[in-house]
Design an enzyme around this catalytic site. Structure first.
Site, PDB file in Angstrom:
ATOM      1  N   LYS A 109       0.993  -1.227  -0.033  1.00 34.69           N
ATOM      2  CA  LYS A 109      -0.005  -0.054   0.018  1.00 34.69           C
ATOM      3  C   LYS A 109       0.799   1.269  -0.005  1.00 34.69           C
ATOM      4  O   LYS A 109       1.899   1.418   0.830  1.00 34.69           O
ATOM      5  CB  LYS A 109      -0.921   0.057   1.269  1.00 34.69           C
ATOM      6  N   SER A 184      -9.215   1.475   2.113  1.00 41.15           N
ATOM      7  CA  SER A 184      -8.450   2.363   1.289  1.00 41.15           C
ATOM      8  C   SER A 184      -7.255   1.551   0.537  1.00 41.15           C
ATOM      9  O   SER A 184      -6.495   2.281  -0.118  1.00 41.15           O
ATOM     10  CB  SER A 184      -7.651   3.642   1.903  1.00 41.15           C
ATOM     11  N   SER A 208      -9.899  -0.824   6.117  1.00 37.41           N
ATOM     12  CA  SER A 208      -9.055  -0.754   4.890  1.00 37.41           C
ATOM     13  C   SER A 208      -8.459  -1.747   4.228  1.00 37.41           C
ATOM     14  O   SER A 208      -7.861  -1.818   3.240  1.00 37.41           O
ATOM     15  CB  SER A 208      -8.227   0.914   5.145  1.00 37.41           C
TER      16      SER A 208
END
Length: 533
Positions: A109, A184, A208
């Site tokens: 990420k 996310s 997320s």
């Protein structure tokens, strides 16, 4: 006396009256007889700050001789997949002598520091910044033999569970273009579910990891708070910060957790974690019996009966959960009304601490200071604020409002959150795991940036069953258990995620049940009707 001085430097910029100006917005004044002294003290403080700012920083060393970064680049459109799933492409080859993750490919990420690789954080508020250190999780997966193929797109400042908010572009669901990949950790979930990489390391501060795993049809594991060091990962609120793997199988997630868990001597969030390399989650899965006699599974009533949960998701997860009975487990509905307070408690924590983090005011933790990032994003300007996605603007506005009008509310939220955690722990003395839908619906269609309410609407309600466990810190895993129709089109079938939650530090229980379910049922062959009750 906290600041020692013998004289003030000749070029000190502090002027008479500055101390008064600083406290005037608070409605406070300085007695004129004390004004000169406070000017002297403030000037001494400035010299002290200049001295500390001039010291060399102390960052963990990145072993780029052993793990060189090859061909760092922003991907061309031809290299992109699932919309804009990649943030940066590069290759870091893992330990050639192998390890638990030998042969596995990873993305990270794009809030996880990789030395020498620009970080975008899904935003264009600030220019990309380039870390000089590797996050602890990066070092550990490289030592374990994995290759890292790039950073994957995350949502704008990690402030969304949709997948259209990144300034770099929209991430598409691998199962249906035009639908959300969740956020996310949007790009990473798409890359894993689409067989582009084997695993992703994501961050979860309200769902997320688990929300995109649910939408994309992969395994998403949020460990117990503090099991995995957050060193080198951009933080929102340290008490909600979790890092963990997204994978295609529960076993791969367990192998990864064995590698990345354990206190690293830096992050105080992981002080209670076992020594690195001491856990045996993967070995336990390989050796565990599939006989679940004596195992008690709780069906959390509030996780299913919420008005946001669609009938098809409710039916599919209940059907999947009941399959544990095939292996001897007992299934029983259980109620914990406080579960419904989780989103509100999380909102107060996240808005107040999140605003302070955005303003560079969050203090009080021992860990790695992300000094390059803070230098890049501070100070705020109106131009930067106008470019921010509405969710980030909302965090700032909400947080400042709460701090001004409810100054003691953050502490109250922490206390009530601990109470809810204690109530869950009491349940886990009776039940081995609790089950509920990960998300209340399957992936919705991607939204578009517009006015604030229109921009935020596609994410509303998605974390009703996930954010509470960021507050309580309990481990939770989402596994895909079948397909259900899209809300907008019954012909479009999208993955459904089932969330299993365990007691604090009891990852082995949720991993075991998730692994048994996964190995005995092919979720890709299971479909559920939209008309079920």
């Amino acid at each position: 006396m906290s600041v020692l001085f013998t004289s003030i430097s000749d070029n000190n910029p502090v002027k008479p009256g500055d101390a008064e100006d600083l406290i005037a917005p608070l409605g406070l004044t300085i007695d004129p007889s004390e004004s000169d002294d406070f000017h002297t003290l403030l000037a001494a403080l400035h010299d002290c700050a200049e001295g500390v700012a001039s010291l060399p920083d102390y960052q963990p060393t990145s072993d780029q001789a052993r793990y060189p970064r090859e061909n760092i680049r922003r991907p061309t459109q031809k290299e992109q997949v699932y919309g804009q799933a990649w943030a940066h492409r590069f290759l870091i080859r893992g330990n050639p002598q192998g390890g638990a993750l030998a042969g596995k490919s990873f993305s990270l990420k794009d809030v996880i520091a990789v030395a020498g690789v620009p970080q975008l954080m899904g935003s264009d508020i600030i220019p990309s910044w380039t870390p000089t250190s590797d996050a602890t999780v990066v070092t550990r997966i490289l030592h374990a033999g994995a290759d890292i193929q790039g950073t994957s797109t995350c949502e704008n400042y990690c402030h969304s569970t949709s997948s259209f908010t990144s300034a770099q572009g929209t991430v598409e669901n691998p199962h249906a273009p035009g639908y959300s990949a969740g956020g996310s950790t949007s790009g990473g979930a798409a890359l894993v579910a689409g067989d582009v990489v084997d695993l992703t390391i994501g961050g979860d501060q309200g769902g997320s990891i688990r929300v995109p795993a649910s939408f994309c049809g992969c395994v998403g594991l949020k460990p117990t708070h503090g099991r995995v060091p957050f060193t080198g990962i951009s933080s929102g609120d340290a008490i909600n910060d979790h890092a963990g793997p997204l994978a295609r199988t529960v076993l791969d997630a367990a192998i990864c957790l064995d590698v990345i868990g354990g206190y690293d001597g830096i992050d105080d969030r992981s002080l209670g974690s076992p020594a690195p390399g001491s856990t045996t989650f993967a070995a336990n899965l390989r050796q565990s019996s599939q006989n679940l006699e004596g195992v008690r599974v709780g069906i959390l009533k509030e996780g299913f009966d919420h008005s946001f949960v669609s009938p098809s998701v409710r039916h599919s997860v209940l059907t999947a959960a009941k399959k544990f009975q095939e292996f001897g487990a007992s299934i029983e509905e259980v109620s914990l009304p406080d579960h419904l307070n989780g989103p509100a408690i999380w909102t107060i924590q996240q808005r107040m601490a999140g605003a302070q983090t955005l303003l560079g005011l969050n203090t009080g933790r021992r860990g790695l200071g992300m000094t390059e990032m803070e230098s890049a994003r501070l100070p705020w300007s109106d131009d930067r604020f106008q470019r921010a996605f509405p969710s980030t603007k909302n965090v700032l506005i909400n947080g400042l409002y709460l701090m001004r009008n409810f100054p003691g509310l953050y502490g109250k939220a922490i206390n009530v959150g601990r109470q809810i955690s204690d109530k869950f722990e009491a349940l886990f003395r009776e039940f081995d795991v609790l089950v509920m839908p990960t998300t209340p619906i399957v992936a919705p269609k991607n939204g578009a940036r517009g006015l604030p309410l229109d921009s935020l609407k596609p994410s509303m309600g998605l974390t009703i069953n996930t954010a509470i466990f960021n507050v309580t810190g309990h481990p939770a895993i989402s596994i895909p258990i079948g397909y259900a129709p899209a809300l907008e089109d019954v012909e479009t079938m999208l993955p459904v995620g089932m969330q299993l939650v365990g007691g604090l530090w009891k990852e082995e229980k949720i991993l075991r049940l998730a692994h048994i379910w996964e190995t005995k049922h092919d979720w890709k062959k299971m479909q559920f009707s939209t008309h079920t009750n």
